[in-house]
Design a protein around this motif. Sequence first.
Motif, PDB file in Angstrom:
ATOM      1  N   ILE A 114       1.034  -1.139  -0.049  1.00 50.13           N
ATOM      2  CA  ILE A 114      -0.124  -0.015  -0.355  1.00 50.13           C
ATOM      3  C   ILE A 114       0.499   1.386   0.124  1.00 50.13           C
ATOM      4  N   LYS A 115       1.796   1.203   0.675  1.00 50.01           N
ATOM      5  CA  LYS A 115       2.925   2.102   1.162  1.00 50.01           C
ATOM      6  C   LYS A 115       3.334   2.522  -0.431  1.00 50.01           C
ATOM      7  N   LYS A 122      -0.039   5.419   6.272  1.00 48.12           N
ATOM      8  CA  LYS A 122       0.609   5.834   7.379  1.00 48.12           C
ATOM      9  C   LYS A 122       0.123   4.233   8.167  1.00 48.12           C
ATOM     10  N   THR A 123       0.776   3.150   8.980  1.00 53.74           N
ATOM     11  CA  THR A 123       1.042   2.491   9.367  1.00 53.74           C
ATOM     12  C   THR A 123      -0.066   2.841  10.609  1.00 53.74           C
ATOM     13  N   PRO A 124      -1.282   2.208  10.682  1.00 54.55           N
ATOM     14  CA  PRO A 124      -2.191   2.564  11.788  1.00 54.55           C
ATOM     15  C   PRO A 124      -1.597   1.509  12.708  1.00 54.55           C
ATOM     16  N   GLN A 125      -1.863   2.103  13.626  1.00 51.66           N
ATOM     17  CA  GLN A 125      -1.545   1.435  15.113  1.00 51.66           C
ATOM     18  C   GLN A 125      -2.854  -0.155  15.245  1.00 51.66           C
ATOM     19  N   TYR A 139     -12.655  -2.550  13.689  1.00 50.72           N
ATOM     20  CA  TYR A 139     -13.030  -0.777  13.627  1.00 50.72           C
ATOM     21  C   TYR A 139     -11.170  -0.809  13.046  1.00 50.72           C
ATOM     22  N   VAL A 140     -11.617   0.499  11.569  1.00 50.41           N
ATOM     23  CA  VAL A 140     -10.767   0.666  10.956  1.00 50.41           C
ATOM     24  C   VAL A 140     -10.568   1.499  10.535  1.00 50.41           C
ATOM     25  N   SER A 141      -9.829   2.941  11.290  1.00 45.16           N
ATOM     26  CA  SER A 141      -9.351   4.061  10.615  1.00 45.16           C
ATOM     27  C   SER A 141      -8.344   4.320  10.349  1.00 45.16           C
ATOM     28  N   ASP A 142      -8.070   5.783   9.664  1.00 37.59           N
ATOM     29  CA  ASP A 142      -6.398   5.882   9.404  1.00 37.59           C
ATOM     30  C   ASP A 142      -5.090   5.854  10.319  1.00 37.59           C
ATOM     31  N   SER A 143      -6.033   5.860  11.590  1.00 39.47           N
ATOM     32  CA  SER A 143      -5.154   5.459  12.249  1.00 39.47           C
ATOM     33  C   SER A 143      -5.072   4.746  13.964  1.00 39.47           C
ATOM     34  N   VAL A 144      -5.487   3.755  13.703  1.00 38.40           N
ATOM     35  CA  VAL A 144      -6.321   2.592  14.812  1.00 38.40           C
ATOM     36  C   VAL A 144      -6.957   1.765  13.312  1.00 38.40           C
TER      37      VAL A 144
END
Length: 327
Positions: A114-115, A122-125, A139-144
Amino acid sequence: MKSAFYSLLVLFSICLAFTACKDQPQEIPVTIRRLEKELFAAKSPADLDVLLQKNPFLRDYFGIPKGTSDSLITNQLYSNVSNPDLQKFNEELQTQFGDLAAVKTQLQQAFGQIKAAYPDFKTPQIITAVTGFMGSDLYVSDSVIVIGLDYFGGSKAKYRPQLYDYQLRRYQQEYIVPAILFFISQKYNKVPTEDQTLLADMIWYGKGFEFIKHVSPETPDSLIIGYSQTQLDDVYASQQDVWAYFLDRKLLYQTRDAEKERFIGERPATVEISQYCPGAVARWLGWRIVSRYLQEKPNTQLGELMANTNVRQLLEESKYKGQKDEE
């Protein structure tokens, strides 16, 4: 001269090797935070309230509406994590999932791909949780990204989510990464907002499935779309009949939601075609169209495909007519 030529040849080879390595997508390190350990370590609802305040994404994970008191969630959550049956279930899940090495490896490789396609990625936690089905499965967001492990225990798990059998098949460990990647694809999967046809929905799903295939090429097609291997084999073998059904009934440009839902929505089977035709068959057909398009246009980059909103062009240039790949 021979020595100088040899030195240049070695230097040229090194440059080629360096370029190849540079162009090769690199794995992105991934760590997994086991939030369930923190949840089950709570001694009171107050401990969970502190955890909620320190991790605001949990409000979204639990689906807490704005204005709702956190205590309603923390009291119920404490009741769950202090329950001996759930504690035992959590221990079983910890044994089953272990250190989640396979999930971690797959995500590292996929995130690298993807990168490479989207340098701003940016790699999510990555976080796991066990809540007694209070939170969502994913649950999927840009950061988590939160993975509800209690949902993915599989057919032998003591407790399972309250879903239909045809849906439960996907709630196993091997489906976690494909599901995460499909969620991530939605950020890049552009849609023609003015086009409300079934074809537009089909292409959207097809592009999402191809996104998974591109960034995680080792993933079996059955895990990507959620069909059993038997279903996948059967629908692939009978795709000319399925395609003919869609054409005969002019379904591609259907805009009525109820009619579209019969073919794009989840069901045990698409009985209008056959009792053996799997549900959501329009999603699979959309994938076939996108797959054929990429065969016709092999130089298409992932970002280019995901940004393409001209669904009629994708259909026409795919030259798809219900044929199998080898035809």
